[in-house]
Each structure stands twice: as structure tokens, then as C-alpha cells.
Design a protein around this motif. Structure first.
Motif, PDB file in Angstrom:
ATOM      1  N   LEU A 148      42.871  -2.773 -12.718  1.00 29.83           N
ATOM      2  CA  LEU A 148      43.193  -3.035 -14.384  1.00 29.83           C
ATOM      3  C   LEU A 148      43.586  -1.466 -14.849  1.00 29.83           C
ATOM      4  N   ILE A 149      45.174  -1.639 -14.833  1.00 29.09           N
ATOM      5  CA  ILE A 149      45.811   0.200 -15.771  1.00 29.09           C
ATOM      6  C   ILE A 149      46.714  -0.387 -17.093  1.00 29.09           C
ATOM      7  N   ILE A 150      46.033   0.288 -18.124  1.00 32.49           N
ATOM      8  CA  ILE A 150      46.153   0.645 -19.439  1.00 32.49           C
ATOM      9  C   ILE A 150      46.960   1.872 -19.167  1.00 32.49           C
ATOM     10  N   PRO A 151      48.385   1.683 -19.720  1.00 31.12           N
ATOM     11  CA  PRO A 151      49.290   2.487 -20.402  1.00 31.12           C
ATOM     12  C   PRO A 151      49.060   3.016 -21.428  1.00 31.12           C
ATOM     13  N   ARG A 152      49.157   3.973 -21.569  1.00 27.23           N
ATOM     14  CA  ARG A 152      48.449   4.945 -23.502  1.00 27.23           C
ATOM     15  C   ARG A 152      49.491   5.238 -23.931  1.00 27.23           C
ATOM     16  N   ALA A 153      50.138   5.432 -23.257  1.00 26.23           N
ATOM     17  CA  ALA A 153      51.686   6.411 -23.634  1.00 26.23           C
ATOM     18  C   ALA A 153      53.020   5.498 -23.343  1.00 26.23           C
ATOM     19  N   ALA A 154      54.042   5.585 -24.194  1.00 23.32           N
ATOM     20  CA  ALA A 154      56.112   5.126 -23.345  1.00 23.32           C
ATOM     21  C   ALA A 154      56.373   5.669 -23.103  1.00 23.32           C
ATOM     22  N   GLY A 155      57.208   4.847 -22.369  1.00 23.09           N
ATOM     23  CA  GLY A 155      57.953   5.729 -21.514  1.00 23.09           C
ATOM     24  C   GLY A 155      58.300   4.705 -19.896  1.00 23.09           C
ATOM     25  N   ASP A 156      58.907   5.329 -19.276  1.00 21.73           N
ATOM     26  CA  ASP A 156      59.417   5.507 -17.546  1.00 21.73           C
ATOM     27  C   ASP A 156      58.216   5.619 -16.856  1.00 21.73           C
ATOM     28  N   PHE A 157      57.284   5.111 -15.770  1.00 19.34           N
ATOM     29  CA  PHE A 157      56.130   5.260 -14.878  1.00 19.34           C
ATOM     30  C   PHE A 157      56.849   4.998 -13.405  1.00 19.34           C
ATOM     31  N   SER A 158      56.311   5.524 -12.533  1.00 14.33           N
ATOM     32  CA  SER A 158      56.337   5.418 -11.580  1.00 14.33           C
ATOM     33  C   SER A 158      55.081   5.331 -10.581  1.00 14.33           C
TER      34      SER A 158
END
Length: 620
Positions: free
Chosen positions: A392-402
Motif C-alpha cells: 500500500l503506497i500513499i503519495p504525500r506530494a504532487a508531481g510526476d514520479f516513477s
């Protein structure tokens, strides 16, 4: 002639009536020695229920009750008569000297209660044992039976069979202990010695079986009935010569004996040719006599080949077999604080149940939880099927990631070389969620208040203090500095957290105790629910998992020797090291020991908690 026949029938009728009486008896040796194991049996010649064992004190109960039942067939005057019997067997061990009495047992037959006899046993010291003792002295020979001709015992034997004798380290093998018998008139008694598997990670394949798997097999040109007594999946944890200990198993089989007529010695009937032929024929028929035999399987030597050092990938963690891997995410476009599920599935044949989670480089702005492991094995040994790691992954910041391609390396015994599987790169687009930041607002129009210019107040001015003024005081400067200090501490902790997340091994060491505690809590629930096998397995996984995570050693490469070596390298006190190793041994022994020989499960649970706690305090 007619008078003799009538007289003979009159003599036989009381015996037939007597044979129908219900008899409930207890049997045990009259004399044993300290440390000696022996059998206490309760036998009834009928189908009984509600068996109530007496309180057995002064002896250790190693096993029991083992219940067996059967039917006896008698040929009476050319007619087959059937009768039932039941036997309740206990394995006891003498612990102190003296003369002790085992009280009566109770059982019900068709609503009526029956009581056995009491049994008196004298326990002597070992130094009182005679220098030579004939074991047959305790078996009185019946005068009513002809000498026993054992034509069965030579064809009853045990074999230990493995599917591979020369595996690689970590490659699974299967060992099966087979009982061969030419007759179905056989009772499997309690094992006298259970095989151990030093140097192997073992998985019992018959622990949930309600009866022994049976089939027929031709061996050395002869057809046998085969029963699989024990079967285990073994994974060698180190290379070299390893030995599978033998199984020592007691069996009781029946052989046919010729009954001697009680009238054979009678001068009136015995000398008459008619009655002599009648008595030697089928009137009194044949009976079966029980014979106990202890069987030993041969020890098996396994030559374990080491894994080659050449071409070994840096991320190799001990997987051996033939595998495929696939990875996927449930979505690639989310908003901040929305969850993403990443699944990594390893499918194939090999040591699946020892495969550990893959090393994945997640972006530092992602919060990642410990993966959930989902197993779907095709067999109990975990040698084929699929193991899935669900993150389970929760991104905390906006943007493009890989997320970098996920790699999984394993050793393929068929190709005698390493293989590396790789997934695709996952590109994720994270947008700002609602309310995550304040939206910028434009400056509104300046409203006309009535007058463009207000006149200044003319002296004299009446100025006085309103309330306490904070400016210039110590608390003012403290409150002014605190946000700056808090921001600096936040930056330091954030950078430290990023470094820790980047160091997978450091994170694994930090989580070692927490994961072990979770397993111990799960073991406690299993203990409370009475799931004894699962409890022992969870306790074992907690201890071995703690060593694996604390010292960054793959589970498949762990052994008693490597665990001891790692503890000694970190200057753990020798007494604590020995207690830790003893706890590991007790856990492994408890999974396969007969009932009553292993530690009490609550004691084992308390011992595991104490051992991990004290070890963690030393290794901090």
C-alpha cells in the motif's frame, strides 16, 4: 457315537456362553526401572464409549490414549462368529522408585458401565537391573496354543525415501517414511523415535491428515500394502553432508496359530479317531496372536551442493527453483493522500515459502507500508504455486514520479545458473488533492469609508496602557525563535527519514523487533484458539524472522550455526546466546515432538518473548 457327540456339544456350550461375557481389563508390566518407557493398555472385548481414564500420577504420560479397535473372527462348528474389541494405550515413563497403583478405568457398553481392574507397578533403580535379562521371560507361553510360526514379521519393514540425494543449497526435497506390510492385520503403535532434520528447514506434509495415506506397491518383485507414516518437505540451509535421522516405529501384527483342543488330552475323547480328526480339523478353528515388532528406517545421507559464487547477482536473496514474476499497480493517476496498490507475484516451483519481499526503490515522498504476503500454494510444502507481495503506497506530494523496475533473482538448478527477472518502470502522476493547500485569492476593491482624510487629534493627548504588552519580554523572543527551531528539527528528521527509506537494510533492522512482536501476538491468538501446530510454526517464524531481519540474512540461508555466529560477532553475552539457541531448538523440537515431550506452549511463548526482548536490549 451319538452319545459322545451330544456330550461334546454340552461341554462346548458353557465355553461359548462364557466367550460372550464382557471383559474390561488393564495391563502393564509389574516391574520397571527409572527412566524406562512402557505401555499401559485398557482392553475391552466389545464396542465401548465414554471411556474415562483414571488419574495417573507418579508417572510421566508421553503419549496417549491411542485408540484401536478390531473384529475377531471365530470358526465355531462351521459357523463364523464375530466379536469386537477396543484397546486404549498409553506410553508412560517411570520417574521415581516405589510401588504405585493405577486405579480402575470406566467405560460404557450399551448403556451399562464396566470397571477395569487396578494395576500395581514397582519401579526400581537402574542399579537393581539384572546383568542379563531375557525379554521373553515376561511373555508366558500359553499351553493351549501350538508354537508360534511368524511368517509375517520378515516382510514388515520401514523405508525412508527421498526424491533427490544431491540437491543444491535451498533446493527442496521430499522425504517419505513408508511402512511395508503383506497383511492388513497390523496396528501402528506409538513411534519410539521421531526423525529430526538437522541442517534443513522442514515442513510437515501430513500434519493435517486424519489417516495414513495407503496404497499398494511392488518392491523387489513382491507386492506390499504401503502406509506413509511421515512425509516432510526439506530445504537444506547449508552445503555439505547432511543426515536425515531414522524413524523408530513399533507395530503390532497378527499371525495365525493353531489352537490346541482342551479335550486333546482327555483319555476318552482324545483316543477316539472320530473326535481326534474333528478336533484337528475346523471345529475349534484357528486363532490369531499379536506380535509386537520395533522397526528402524535407515538414515539417509544427503550431499548438498553449494550455490555457485560465479555470476551471483547482488540482489540475490536465496530463491532456488524455476520462477516467473509479474508486477502491476492498480492505477497510475491519483491525487495526494490517495492509496495505490502495488502487487508483485512470484509464480513457479521451488522454495516459494522462503522467498522474501523484493527490494524496491520508492520515491522519498511516498509513504509505504509493510507488504501483505498472500500465498496460494498447490501443495502443503509450498513447493509450487504463487506468493504475492501487496504494497500500500500513499503519495504525500504532487508531481510526476516513477518506481524503478523491480528485479527478482533466483538460482535455477536445472540450468545450474542464476536468472534475473525484471518488471517495467511504473510512472505515476500525482495531482494536488482538495484542501491540500490554500488557493490564492486576488485583492479586493478598496471601499470608500466616508472621508478621504481624517484630522489628526490635537493635544493634550490622554494615552494610557491597555492590558499587558508581550513585546520585548523573554517569552516574546522564545515564541519568536521556537518556529525557527521547529522548522530546523523538521528538516533534519525529514532528511534522516529519506536516508533511512533509501537504506533498505537499515529499515529492515529497525523493523526486526516490531515484526517479531506482531508474530508473537499472532501466536498468542493461535494458542488461545487451540491451534497448536500453527502456534508452534508462528513462534518459530518469529525467532528465525528476528534473526533474518536483524542481521540482513535471507531466511533460506539461515541455520543454527549462522545464528550463533552472528550473535557472537556482536558480543552478545554467551549465556544469552545459549538461551537464544536453546529457544530456537525448543521451537523446532516442539513442532515434531510427541505430545508430552515438548515444553508447555505457554512456557514456550513466555520464553520466546523474554529471549527476543533481552537480545534486542543488547543489540540496540
Amino acid at each position: 457315537m451319538k452319545q459322545k457327540l451330544i456330550l461334546l456339544l454340552l461341554l462346548a456350550i458353557p465355553g461359548l456362553l462364557l466367550a460372550q461375557d464382557i471383559s474390561f481389563s488393564a495391563q502393564a508390566p509389574r516391574q520397571v526401572y527409572i527412566g524406562q518407557q512402557f505401555q499401559l493398555t485398557f482392553t475391552i472385548n466389545a464396542e465401548g464409549s465414554n471411556f474415562m481414564v483414571p488419574e495417573i500420577v507418579n508417572f510421566d504420560i508421553l503419549n496417549g490414549p491411542m485408540v484401536s479397535s478390531g473384529q475377531n473372527i471365530m470358526n465355531i462348528n462351521g459357523k463364523l462368529e464375530y466379536s469386537s474389541s477396543m484397546t486404549f494405550t498409553y506410553i508412560l515413563e517411570a520417574t521415581k522408585t516405589g510401588t504405585f497403583t493405577i486405579p480402575q478405568a470406566l467405560i460404557s457398553v450399551k448403556g451399562k458401565r464396566y470397571m477395569s481392574n487396578t494395576t500395581t507397578i514397582t519401579v526400581l533403580n537402574q542399579n537393581q537391573r539384572p546383568a542379563q535379562q531375557n525379554p521373553n521371560n515376561n511373555q508366558p507361553q500359553s499351553k493351549s496354543q501350538a508354537p508360534l510360526k511368524d511368517d509375517v514379521g520378515g516382510d514388515v519393514f520401514l523405508r525412508a525415501v527421498v526424491d533427490k540425494n544431491n540437491p543444491y543449497q535451498g533446493e527442496g526435497i521430499t522425504v517419505t517414511f513408508k511402512l511395508y506390510t503383506p497383511t492388513n492385520r497390523l496396528q501402528i503403535d506409538a513411534p519410539e523415535k521421531i526423525p529430526s532434520y538437522p541442517g534443513f528447514w522442514a515442513q510437515d506434509l501430513l500434519k493435517d491428515a486424519t489417516q495414513y495415506p495407503q496404497y499398494t506397491e511392488t518392491y523387489n518383485g513382491k507386492k506390499y500394502i504401503v502406509a506413509e507414516l511421515r512425509k516432510a518437505a526439506l530445504y537444506p540451509q547449508k552445503s555439505g553432508i547432511l543426515t536425515i535421522d531414522p524413524l523408530v516405529q513399533a507395530v503390532i501384527y497378527q499371525v495365525k496359530v493353531k489352537s490346541k483342543s482342551p479335550l486333546a488330552d482327555d483319555p476318552f475323547f482324545g483316543n477316539d479317531p472320530f473326535f481326534k480328526n474333528l478336533m484337528d480339523d475346523s471345529f475349534f478353528g484357528s486363532e490369531y496372536q499379536n506380535v509386537k515388532k520395533t522397526l528402524h528406517s535407515s538414515p539417509i545421507t544427503i550431499n548438498v551442493k553449494p550455490l555457485p559464487a560465479a555470476n551471483r547477482p547482488l540482489d540475490y536473496s536465496g530463491a532456488v527453483g524455476q520462477f516467473n514474476m509479474k508486477a502491476n499497480v492498480d492505477r497510475t493517476e491519483v491525487t495526494t493522500n490517495d492509496g495505490i496498490t502495488l502487487r508483485v507475484s512470484v509464480t513457479g516451483t521451488g522454495n516459494l515459502n522462503l522467498i522474501e519481499k523484493p527490494a524496491i526503490n520508492f520515491p522519498p515522498d511516498f509513504e509505504v507500508y509493510e507488504p501483505k504476503i498472500i500465498d496460494n500454494f498447490n501443495n502443503k510444502g509450498g513447493t509450487s504455486g504463487v506468493r504475492t507481495f501487496e504494497y500500500l503506497i500513499i503519495p504525500r506530494a504532487a508531481g510526476d514520479f516513477s518506481i524503478d523496475p523491480i528485479q527478482f533473482s533466483y538460482f535455477n538448478p536445472a540450468q545450474r545458473d542464476y536468472s534475473t527477472l525484471s518488471s517495467q518502470r511504473f510512472r505515476l502522476k500525482v495531482r494536488k488533492g482538495n484542501g491540500s493547500s490554500a488557493e490564492a485569492s486576488g485583492q479586493g476593491d478598496v471601499k470608500y469609508l466616508g472621508n478621504d482624510i481624517r484630522y489628526l487629534m490635537e493635544p493634550p493627548l490622554h494615552i494610557h496602557t491597555i492590558g499587558n504588552i508581550l513585546y520585548g519580554k523573554s517569552i516574546y523572543w522564545l515564541l519568536l525563535i521556537l518556529p525557527v527551531l521547529g522548522f530546523i528539527v523538521f528538516i533534519i528528521l525529514h532528511q534522516r527519514n529519506i536516508r533511512m527509506r533509501g537504506d533498505a537494510k537499515l529499515m529492515q533492522r529497525k523493523k526486526a523487533t516490531r515484526i517479531a512482536v506482531k508474530r508473537l501476538h499472532k501466536a498468542k491468538k493461535l494458542l488461545d484458539n487451540g491451534q497448536h501446530d500453527a502456534f508452534h510454526e508462528e513462534i518459530s517464524f518469529a525467532l528465525w524472522g528476528y534473526i533474518s531481519h536483524k542481521f540482513n540474512i535471507p531466511m533460506s540461508l539461515l541455520s543454527m550455526d549462522t545464528a550463533r555466529e552472528q550473535l557472537e560477532m556482536r558480543n552478545v553475552d554467551s549465556d544469552l546466546t545459549e538461551r537464544f539457541m536453546g529457544t530456537l531448538h525448543d521451537c523446532n523440537y516442539a513442532r515434531y515432538a510427541p505430545a508430552g515431550k515438548a515444553l508447555n506452549m505457554q512456557q514456550l511463548y513466555d520464553l520466546a518473548i523474554q529471549t527476543i526482548t533481552e537480545t534486542e536490549q543488547v543489540l540496540k
